[in-house]
Every structure is written in structure tokens, then in C-alpha cells.
Design an enzyme around this catalytic site. Structure first.
Site, short mmCIF file in Angstrom:
data_model
loop_
_atom_site.label_atom_id
_atom_site.label_comp_id
_atom_site.label_asym_id
_atom_site.label_seq_id
_atom_site.Cartn_x
_atom_site.Cartn_y
_atom_site.Cartn_z
N ARG A 213 0.85 -1.21 0.00
CA ARG A 213 0.00 0.00 0.00
C ARG A 213 0.88 1.26 0.00
NH1 ARG A 213 -1.70 -0.08 6.44
NH2 ARG A 213 0.19 1.01 7.12
N TYR B 1 12.14 7.19 15.34
CA TYR B 1 11.91 7.23 13.89
C TYR B 1 12.89 8.18 13.21
CZ TYR B 1 9.15 8.03 9.57
OH TYR B 1 8.74 8.15 8.27
N LYS C 253 15.64 7.53 10.23
CA LYS C 253 15.48 8.18 8.92
C LYS C 253 16.67 9.09 8.60
CE LYS C 253 11.75 6.14 7.73
NZ LYS C 253 11.73 5.24 6.58
N THR D 23 -1.64 9.85 2.84
CA THR D 23 -1.74 8.38 2.88
C THR D 23 -2.63 8.01 4.07
OG1 THR D 23 0.13 8.08 4.37
CG2 THR D 23 0.62 8.06 2.01
P1 NAD Z 1 2.52 2.75 5.07
O1 NAD Z 1 2.45 2.43 6.52
O2 NAD Z 1 1.26 3.09 4.35
O3 NAD Z 1 3.21 1.52 4.28
C1 NAD Z 1 4.37 0.89 4.76
C2 NAD Z 1 4.35 -0.56 4.31
O4 NAD Z 1 5.52 -1.20 4.85
C3 NAD Z 1 3.14 -1.33 4.85
O5 NAD Z 1 2.49 -2.02 3.80
C4 NAD Z 1 3.75 -2.27 5.87
O6 NAD Z 1 3.05 -3.52 5.99
C5 NAD Z 1 5.15 -2.48 5.31
N1 NAD Z 1 6.06 -2.95 6.34
C6 NAD Z 1 6.20 -2.49 7.60
N2 NAD Z 1 7.10 -3.25 8.26
C7 NAD Z 1 7.55 -4.18 7.40
C8 NAD Z 1 8.48 -5.25 7.51
N3 NAD Z 1 9.09 -5.53 8.67
N4 NAD Z 1 8.72 -6.04 6.43
C9 NAD Z 1 8.07 -5.79 5.27
N5 NAD Z 1 7.17 -4.79 5.10
C10 NAD Z 1 6.90 -3.99 6.17
O7 NAD Z 1 3.61 3.90 4.94
P2 NAD Z 1 3.81 5.02 3.82
O8 NAD Z 1 3.16 6.26 4.31
O9 NAD Z 1 3.46 4.52 2.48
O10 NAD Z 1 5.41 5.25 3.95
C11 NAD Z 1 6.35 4.52 3.19
C12 NAD Z 1 7.74 4.98 3.60
O11 NAD Z 1 7.85 6.39 3.47
C13 NAD Z 1 8.09 4.65 5.04
O12 NAD Z 1 9.44 4.28 5.14
C14 NAD Z 1 7.85 5.95 5.77
O13 NAD Z 1 8.65 6.07 6.92
C15 NAD Z 1 8.26 6.97 4.69
N6 NAD Z 1 7.60 8.29 4.86
C16 NAD Z 1 6.25 8.47 4.71
C17 NAD Z 1 5.69 9.74 4.87
C18 NAD Z 1 4.20 10.03 4.69
O14 NAD Z 1 3.80 11.20 4.80
N7 NAD Z 1 3.35 9.08 4.40
C19 NAD Z 1 6.51 10.82 5.20
C20 NAD Z 1 7.87 10.60 5.37
C21 NAD Z 1 8.41 9.33 5.18
#
Ligand code: NAD
Length: 454
Positions: A224, A360, A364, A395
């Protein structure tokens, strides 16, 4: 994800109400739905400017015109439409008086720059400057560029800066295509470094269009969100994509793969045997791996005072330890092929820190340090390695935030709105193309020039 203010500002009556209340009126950002076009700047009105002694201008003209852009230079200033793209070669800026060229180029056009316009400024690398004054002049352009991004952001325009080494001017093509193209919608106020340290891939493979045909890619955490959008985008460019996610998400993972044309791999990246399993999987099935996107990540937010040790460990294990363990095996056993591309999801939390995210943010920020350190070690193999730091992206994660926190996150940026997973996917995909071979070791934010960590 619903952004009420955007909807309101986009309707004829609502726009009046927004204005009356003095609220920000975010414009609809131009976004692409499809793969790269053969001519990514087709029919865009372009203007090029130059500081005295700029050494990139000839190359920049060729790139822009080859990409289908139309020069406005032939038309008298008053007859010409507003520019869609402005490119400034500021590589010759070495003294304070050279700055006048920036004013002279941009000022006459400022009121006529189109909505969703693109500005790219190319400057010399401060580290290569002949003396401290020249280094200051080069570095100062970043201040100009970031301020211009704030001025033009409300119009949906982006402004970015590419520091280019003298011997890397021939690596600007992909950079111009991306930063002057539609895909850069939510990437603004950034500075990238274009150098010649990564060994160049075969010339034939440099094209931007259909760039990833025949490449094998792994995107972790892609059932996702941002991971899914990235996998979908890589598939659009012709890559064979493996989507990895935890076994508990198997059903969603399968649905995602069916929808986007990828293959599922249910695995927890933090399990001790994940690195071995991944190495065997890619070697046996595909003979190696070309693109690795470390996207899987979790948050366990609490102030440090209230944080349980378990939450600390979970975040460090998944966001940091697992990534290092996987890379150690895939790199040492050369499962990652020469010319591979590696991208790591960092966060603005890693750039600036964030309340309640000590665990976190540490993981990062670690990605930022890691790509910077790995870049020179991998350069001779032609491998490019970079981090992408998203800001507020719409998201499931951000939808769950309290209303006020969400609104603040959405509006505290130059385009007054949140980004979409697709915006992050665009930047990741660009960094995975052969044409990004000038950029390695960088961290680029995709945050609409968010004020946090600016
Ligand atoms: P999300 O939570 O929607 O998706 C993360 C996915 O990673 C999930 O499907 C989850 O099941 C999978 N996951 C978690 N642990 C896992 C593991 N041990 N092994 C395999 N899969 C695993 O998150 P997102 O919002 O799509 O974010 C994706 C990346 O971007 C992340 O690294 C997050 O830290 C980074 N990020 C997101 C945002 C934001 O605004 N959404 C901002 C900054 C950074």
C-alpha cells in the site's frame, strides 16, 4: 484523500469564500498519470538565461530543444506568452556582481510565469570553486533558488537547483527532463549535486523514455501507500517489479500486485533469514537485481520520556538494522548488478527531527548518512544510491492524524497542500533511471518545500 480547502478553492463560489476569509487557495498541481513521454518537454515554452562565463548553456539548450521545448527567445518580450520553463545557467557566478544576471533574467518575467511552471537553476559546485569568494557565490544561489521557490510555489510552480561539476555537464539531460518536467510536481526548493563519480552506464541505456525495460526491481513495504505507488510507477516504465510486504498483509499485497502487474513476495524484512532468502530469490529467479527501493518503514511515536523500549527497538530493527543486513548480503554477494540503483525512504523527520519521533527520526537520518557514505564506495560499479525524504503525503497514515495537526502539515509548505504517494514515486522512479547517473549520495525532499526542516 479529501482536502476540503482545495475543493472549495477550486469551485467558482468557494474561491470567493476562500478569498474573503483570507485562507490560502491551493492550485491544482499538474501531475502525470502515465509513463515518461519520448519528448518530456514537448510544446512547453522555454527561456534560457546565463550568467557571464556560464559553461553549461550550450548543453542546456540542446537538451531542452531535443526534449521538444519551444524557445521563447525568438519572440519579442511583449508578444511572447508566459514561460512554462525557465532554465538559468549560473555556473559562471563567481563574484557578487555576477548575481545581477539572476535579477536580469528572472525579474522581467516574474508576473508572467505560467501556473505549474518549472524553474531549474544550474550552478557550479562550491567545492570546485577557485577561491572562497567564488565558493560563496555558488552557494548563495541556493538561497536565491529556495526563496524563488517560495514566491512561485502558490502558483504550483517548482524551483530547483542542480550544482554541477565541470566534468559532469554531459550528465544534465535526465536532470533537466525531471526537474523541468511534469513529474516534479511536489519537489521544490531542492538542491541536487551532479557529478561524474558514478561510472556511466552504456550510452544506449541512458534514455529517459522506456528507461527501465528489462530491469528487475524490488520495492519493500509495497502492499500500500508510497511503496505501492512506486511499484506501479516502475512497472509503467517497463521494469519487472517484486512487491514485498509482511506475511500479515499477504491478501492486500496480492490484490496490489494483480492491480498493477507486479509479483508478490510475502516476507518480514526484519526476520533474521530475510537477507539470505532475498539473495537466493533474486539470484535463482532473475540472475540478480537492478533496482532496490527500501521503502518499508514503521512509526511508534511517543515522547522519549514515555516511550517503551519495545517501541524503540521495533523502529530501529525495521527502519535501520534490517536495511543494513539486507544490503550487506546483496552487495557483498553482488546480487545487485553493476549500474544498479538504490533508493532509501528517509523523511523530513530525519532532516529536521520531529516531536515524539526520536526513534523514527534517528533511523530516517541514518539513511541520509548511509547513502552519502556508500555513494563513493559503489561509484566504480556504476551504482547510484540516494535517499528520498517525503514531507506531508496524503496516505492512510496521515489521514489518521488529528484534524489540526493534519491541516498544519498540509498547509505549511510552498504549495499549501499535501503531496500524493505518486509524487514520491515519481522522484524515486527518476532516481532509478539510468539517466540519473549524475546524482549519487544525495537526499532529496519531496515535500512541496515544507517549512519543517526547510
Ligand atoms: P505505510 O504504513 O502506508 O506503508 C508501509 C508498508 O511497509 C506497509 O504495507 C507495511 O506492511 C510495510 N512494512 C512495515 N514493516 C515491514 C516489515 N518488517 N517487512 C516488510 N514490510 C513492512 O507507509 P507510507 O506512508 O506509504 O510510507 C512509506 C515509507 O515512506 C516509510 O518508510 C515511511 O517512513 C516513509 N515516509 C512516509 C511519509 C508520509 O507522509 N506518508 C513521510 C515521510 C516518510
Amino acid at each position: 484523500m479529501s482536502d476540503l480547502l482545495m475543493k472549495l478553492a477550486g469551485s467558482p463560489i468557494g474561491a470567493g469564500v476562500v478569498k474573503l476569509l483570507g485562507l490560502p487557495a491551493p492550485v491544482e498541481l499538474a501531475r502525470s498519470k502515465g509513463p515518461y513521454a519520448a519528448q518530456p518537454l514537448a510544446r512547453k515554452n522555454v527561456l534560457l538565461g546565463r550568467s557571464p562565463n556560464g559553461y553549461a548553456i550550450d548543453r542546456l539548450w540542446v537538451i531542452a530543444l531535443d526534449a521538444g521545448a519551444v524557445s521563447l527567445e525568438t519572440l519579442p518580450e511583449n508578444a511572447a506568452p508566459g514561460p512554462d520553463i525557465l532554465i538559468m545557467d549560473a555556473t559562471g557566478c563567481t563574484t557578487p556582481s555576477d548575481y545581477r544576471a539572476l535579477y536580469d533574467f528572472f525579474h522581467p518575467w516574474m508576473r508572467r510565469i505560467a501556473r505549474n511552471a518549472r524553474v531549474l537553476i544550474v550552478a557550479g559546485l562550491p567545492a570546485e570553486a577557485k577561491d572562497p569568494v567564488a565558493a560563496a557565490a555558488a552557494r548563495g544561489i541556493e538561497g536565491f533558488s529556495r526563496s524563488l521557490a517560495k514566491e512561485l510555489g502558490p502558483r504550483g510552480a517548482t524551483v530547483n537547483l542542480a550544482y554541477v561539476a565541470r566534468d559532469a555537464v554531459d550528465r544534465l539531460e535526465g536532470v533537466v527532463h525531471f526537474f523541468c518536467g511534469i513529474q516534479t510536481s511536489y519537489v521544490s526548493g531542492q538542491a541536487v549535486h551532479v557529478t561524474s563519480r558514478v561510472t556511466a552506464p552504456a550510452l544506449a541505456a541512458l534514455r529517459y523514455h522506456e528507461a527501465l525495460k528489462g530491469k528487475v526491481a524490488l520495492v519493500t513495504g509495497s502492499a500500500r501507500g508510497i511503496g505501492r505507488a512506486t511499484a506501479e510507477r516502475l512497472v509503467q516504465e517497463g521494469a519487472q517489479v517484486i512487491c514485498l510486504d509482511v506475511p500479515a498483509a499477504s491478501q492486500v499485497l496480492q490484490e496490489t500486485c494483480n492491480a498493477i502487474g507486479a509479483k508478490p513476495l510475502a516476507m518480514d524484512i526484519a526476520s533474521p533469514d530475510a537477507p539470505r532468502q532475498l539473495a537466493d530469490f533474486f539470484r535463482q529467479r532473475f540472475g540478480g537485481l537492478d533496482i532496490l527501493v527500501h521503502n518499508a518503514g514503521i512509526t511508534r511515536d511517543k515522547t522519549l520520556a514515555k516511550m517503551a523500549g519495545k517501541s524503540w527497538d521495533q523502529v530501529v530493527d525495521i527502519n535501520f538494522s534490517a536495511v543494513m543486513a539486507i544490503d550487506q548480503v546483496l552487495l557483498s554477494e553482488q546480487v545487485l548488478r553493476d549500474d544498479a540503483r538504490m533508493v532509501y525512504l528517509s523523511s523530513i523527520s530525519g532532516v529536521a527531527g520531529n516531536f515524539g519521533q526520536t526513534n523514527y527520526a534517528a533511523t530516517k537520518a541514518a539513511m541520509i548518512g548511509y547513502v552519502a557514505a556508500q555513494a563513493s564506495l559503489l561509484a566504480t560499479r556504476g551504482i547510484g544510491i540516494n535517499a528520498v525524504a517525503p514531507g506531508f503525503i496524503e496516505t492512510a497514515m496521515t489521514q489518521d492524524m488529528p484534524f489540526m495537526a493534519r491541516e498544519i502539515g498540509r498547509r505549511l509548505n510552498s504549495v499549501k497542500q499535501g503531496g500524493k504517494p505518486r509524487d514520491v514515486a515519481e522522484l524515486v522512479t527518476f532516481l532509478c533511471t539510468p539517466g540519473a547517473y549524475g546524482i549519487s549520495g544525495d537526499t532529496i525532499r519531496v515535500c512541496g518545500q515544507g517549512l519543517i526542516g526547510a
